[in-house]
Design a protein around this motif. Sequence first.
Motif, PDB file in Angstrom:
ATOM      1  N   TYR A  65       0.809  -1.166  -0.101  1.00 56.37           N
ATOM      2  CA  TYR A  65       0.109   0.053  -0.003  1.00 56.37           C
ATOM      3  C   TYR A  65       1.026   1.289   0.041  1.00 56.37           C
ATOM      4  N   GLN A  68      -3.412   4.903   0.216  1.00 54.15           N
ATOM      5  CA  GLN A  68      -4.761   4.066  -0.082  1.00 54.15           C
ATOM      6  C   GLN A  68      -4.788   3.359  -1.412  1.00 54.15           C
ATOM      7  N   LYS A  70      -3.062   0.421  -3.926  1.00 58.31           N
ATOM      8  CA  LYS A  70      -2.758  -1.122  -3.704  1.00 58.31           C
ATOM      9  C   LYS A  70      -2.207  -1.736  -4.807  1.00 58.31           C
ATOM     10  N   ALA A  94       1.086  -0.599  -7.450  1.00 55.25           N
ATOM     11  CA  ALA A  94       0.380   0.364  -6.591  1.00 55.25           C
ATOM     12  C   ALA A  94       0.504   1.881  -6.755  1.00 55.25           C
ATOM     13  N   GLY A 104      -6.346  -1.080   2.752  1.00 54.66           N
ATOM     14  CA  GLY A 104      -5.421  -0.953   3.824  1.00 54.66           C
ATOM     15  C   GLY A 104      -5.413  -2.213   4.689  1.00 54.66           C
TER      16      GLY A 104
END
Length: 446
Positions: A65, A68, A70, A94, A104
């Motif tokens: 992460y 926010q 990913k 990401a 998360g």
Amino acid sequence: MEPLESQLKLLQDKVALVLEQARKLGASAAEAGAHLDAGLAVSARLGEAESIEHHRDQGLTVTVYFGQRKGSASTTELGDAALKETVEAACAIARFAHEDPYAGLPDPARLAVQIPDLDLYHPWAIGPDQALELALECEAAALGAHPEIVNSEGASLTSHNSIRVLGNSEGFLHGYPASRHSLSCAVVGKRGGQMQRDYWYTIARSPQDLESPASVGRKTAERTVARLGARSLSPRQCPVIYAAEAATSLIGHFLAAIRGSNLYRRSSFLLDSLGKSVFPKFVRIHEEPHLKRGIGSAPYDSEGVATYPHDLVRDGIVRSYILSSYSARKLGLETTGNAGGVHNVIVDPGTLQRDSLLREMGSGLLVTELMGHGVNLVTGDYSRGAAGFWVENGEIQFPVEEITIASNLKQMFRDLVAIGLDVDRRGNIQTGSIWLANMTVAGNSS
């Protein structure tokens, strides 16, 4: 084969290495899971070996992460260079991903700390020759059980061991081994011009908990012979009892309807059902993730969140959804420790065995097998092919095939009359037979 402790430490070291590399590459958080699986599978048919397979596979998946955003990547190579490339790939993904406010790691306070020993690891020191002997014994028992058993689809034995390790940048790092063994058989029966097939199986964490090969074979034959002479039915409305092995699918549909991913996508017929009555008051459905040797037992979910026993339904009312951290955030709720699925869902039984349920029902349909996928989770509409037995005066009259049973799951849950004592404990969902007050049955008989 390396000792278990060495394999476990190796995977833990790999996961720790990946998490450290993710930190060095600027990830604000990361999680990784590694596995090592090994097993033996044999099959035999008509007295001869058909296949012998040894399998061994490994892999690692890392999720990183950046705030926010990913990214995830996986590899089956556990060398340092391959792991480094995997982390770099996850980071690259990401950096270009859209921000997701719900993404998360789980709440650190929910991570498992005291991890119970669930007695899940019982390796079976069995070689191909002995495994084939057991499979052949099982098939021979089925073929010799009744003169109307005329052919076999074979018997299979599998023995599987795995190690799973999970870690994240919140300091969680744990792994444990587990085993699973099974034996199954399927045969063909013939009467006149009609042929039927059926099967049976046994599965357990420990080989000592498996049914004997002879027992599995005899049960396979009994089920097959019982289906000979099957016919269809004329269209009708009638009560239906799902045998325990078929009833698990009904509970599976309910679990799917209260799963977080279906709820936040608004693709469930049980939206906003928390705290509402869905079943009759006597129904209790609960999750027991810490059963010793349980097929679905797990000390924590696939995020490392501690699992815990809790009610999904009590007094007929939905008490909990099935939530991961992500789906819980989307719904404004708390995770239920169900990332990756449920762990030993148990439907509390009533007081009657299946034969007593049949007598109480009087006339109706006993369903032992379901076919097709005619379930609409958005509306609850239900229509599936089925086979089983027609019941009159509380006694089985004849086997039934080529029929369709239909209703709506909301109505079916409300129409639940009783749950049998004959609990099928072989799987992750454990229930006895389920008696429903009324369904539409369609067949091709006039």
